[in-house]
Design a protein around this motif. Structure first.
Motif, mmCIF file in Angstrom:
data_model
loop_
_atom_site.group_PDB
_atom_site.id
_atom_site.type_symbol
_atom_site.label_atom_id
_atom_site.label_comp_id
_atom_site.label_asym_id
_atom_site.label_seq_id
_atom_site.Cartn_x
_atom_site.Cartn_y
_atom_site.Cartn_z
ATOM 1 N N ALA A 73 -0.440 4.591 -1.262
ATOM 2 C CA ALA A 73 -1.352 5.349 -0.398
ATOM 3 C C ALA A 73 -0.574 6.390 0.403
ATOM 4 O O ALA A 73 -1.072 7.492 0.655
ATOM 5 C CB ALA A 73 -2.102 4.411 0.537
ATOM 6 N N ALA A 121 -4.018 -0.995 1.250
ATOM 7 C CA ALA A 121 -3.498 0.191 1.934
ATOM 8 C C ALA A 121 -3.900 0.188 3.399
ATOM 9 O O ALA A 121 -3.213 0.777 4.240
ATOM 10 C CB ALA A 121 -4.019 1.460 1.254
ATOM 11 N N GLY A 126 0.806 -1.219 0.000
ATOM 12 C CA GLY A 126 0.000 0.000 0.000
ATOM 13 C C GLY A 126 0.837 1.266 0.000
ATOM 14 O O GLY A 126 0.360 2.333 0.390
ATOM 15 N N ARG A 132 -4.995 4.355 6.394
ATOM 16 C CA ARG A 132 -4.582 5.201 5.278
ATOM 17 C C ARG A 132 -5.764 5.557 4.380
ATOM 18 O O ARG A 132 -5.831 6.666 3.839
ATOM 19 C CB ARG A 132 -3.466 4.509 4.483
ATOM 20 N N LEU A 148 -4.077 2.539 -6.021
ATOM 21 C CA LEU A 148 -4.643 2.486 -4.673
ATOM 22 C C LEU A 148 -5.598 1.301 -4.559
ATOM 23 O O LEU A 148 -6.553 1.198 -5.332
ATOM 24 C CB LEU A 148 -5.377 3.791 -4.357
#
Length: 222
Positions: free
Chosen positions: A82, A117, A79, A121, A113
Motif C-alpha cells: 500500500a 494495509a 501492508g 492507507r 493490496l
C-alpha cells in the motif's frame, strides 16, 4: 553479462526475502528505481525487459508473504504494498512526461493490496486516485484504470474509523498535489481535462443503458 544478471537476481531475491527490514529498504527506492527503468526503456526497448515485468519482480521482492522469517521476525508490515501504491500515485502527480504516468498507473494493478494495509492507507489511496482521475482526461484508458483501482481499494474496508482530523489531513495532501499539478499543467488545461473526464463518464453511462435495453429486447423476442 548474463551470468552477472543471474547473480544479481539471486542476490536481491535472497536479500529481500530474508528480512522485512531489507524489504523496507528496497521499498523506499522502488518508485525512483521504476522511474529510471521507464526512462531507460524508451531508449533501449529491444535490449531489456519491459518496465511492467521489472516492476512485478520488484514487487515480489518486497512481498511480506515471501519472507522466510515469517513468524520469527517482529514488526512485519503486511501492508507494505500500500505504501508503494501511495508513492506511485504521488509520483504520477509530480510527473509531466506521459510515458511514466501511464506506466505508474499500470503498476498499481500488480500490487498485493489487502485490508491489512489499514484504513489510513486505504483512504489515502482512494483520495489520491480520485484526485488524479481529472488529470488523466487525455487518456481514457488511464482514467478507467484509476477508476477500477478505486473500486478495488474501496472494497477492502468500508468501515470508517478515522477521526475527522485524520481524514482531513489525507484530503489536504491529495488536494495540494492536485493544485501543484494544476500549476504545472496550467489552469486552462486543468479545466479542459475536468470537462473531458466528466463528458467521458456521461458517455460511458449513456452507452451502458442501450445495452441493457437491447438484451431485454432479445429476451422478449425469444
Amino acid at each position: 553479462m548474463t551470468r552477472l544478471r543471474q547473480c544479481l537476481s539471486y542476490f536481491f531475491t535472497v536479500f529481500s526475502h530474508s528480512s522485512h527490514k531489507n524489504q523496507r529498504m528496497i521499498q523506499t527506492v522502488t518508485v525512483p528505481l521504476l522511474k529510471n527503468i521507464v526512462d531507460l526503456h524508451q531508449d533501449y526497448v529491444s535490449h531489456m525487459l519491459t518496465p511492467l515485468q521489472i516492476a512485478q519482480q520488484v514487487f515480489d521482492w518486497i512481498d511480506p508473504r515471501k519472507l522466510v522469517s515469517v513468524g520469527r521476525e517482529e514488526g512485519i508490515d503486511e501492508g507494505i504494498h500500500a505504501d508503494v501504491a501511495i508513492d506511485l500515485l504521488v509520483a504520477v502527480f509530480k510527473e509531466t512526461n506521459p510515458a511514466p504516468r501511464k506506466e505508474f498507473c499500470q503498476f498499481l494493478a500488480k500490487l498485493n493490496l489487502t485490508r491489512v494495509a489499514g484504513e489510513r492507507r486505504i483512504r489515502e489511496m482512494i483520495e489520491l486516485a480520485n484526485q488524479l482521475i481529472p488529470t488523466m482526461a487525455s487518456s481514457k484508458p488511464m482514467t478507467l484504470v484509476l477508476r477500477r483501482f478505486v473500486k478495488k481499494v474501496e472494497a477492502l474496508d468500508k468501515v470508517h474509523r478515522l477521526t475527522e482530523a485524520e481524514y482531513a489531513q489525507i484530503v489536504m495532501r491529495a488536494t495540494r498535489l492536485r493544485q501543484q499539478w494544476r500549476a504545472t499543467a496550467g489552469a486552462d488545461a486543468a479545466g479542459d481535462d475536468e470537462a473531458e473526464v466528466e463528458a467521458e463518464f456521461i458517455e460511458d453511462d449513456d452507452n451502458e443503458e442501450p445495452e441493457e435495453d437491447a438484451d431485454g429486447g432479445d429476451e422478449e423476442e425469444e
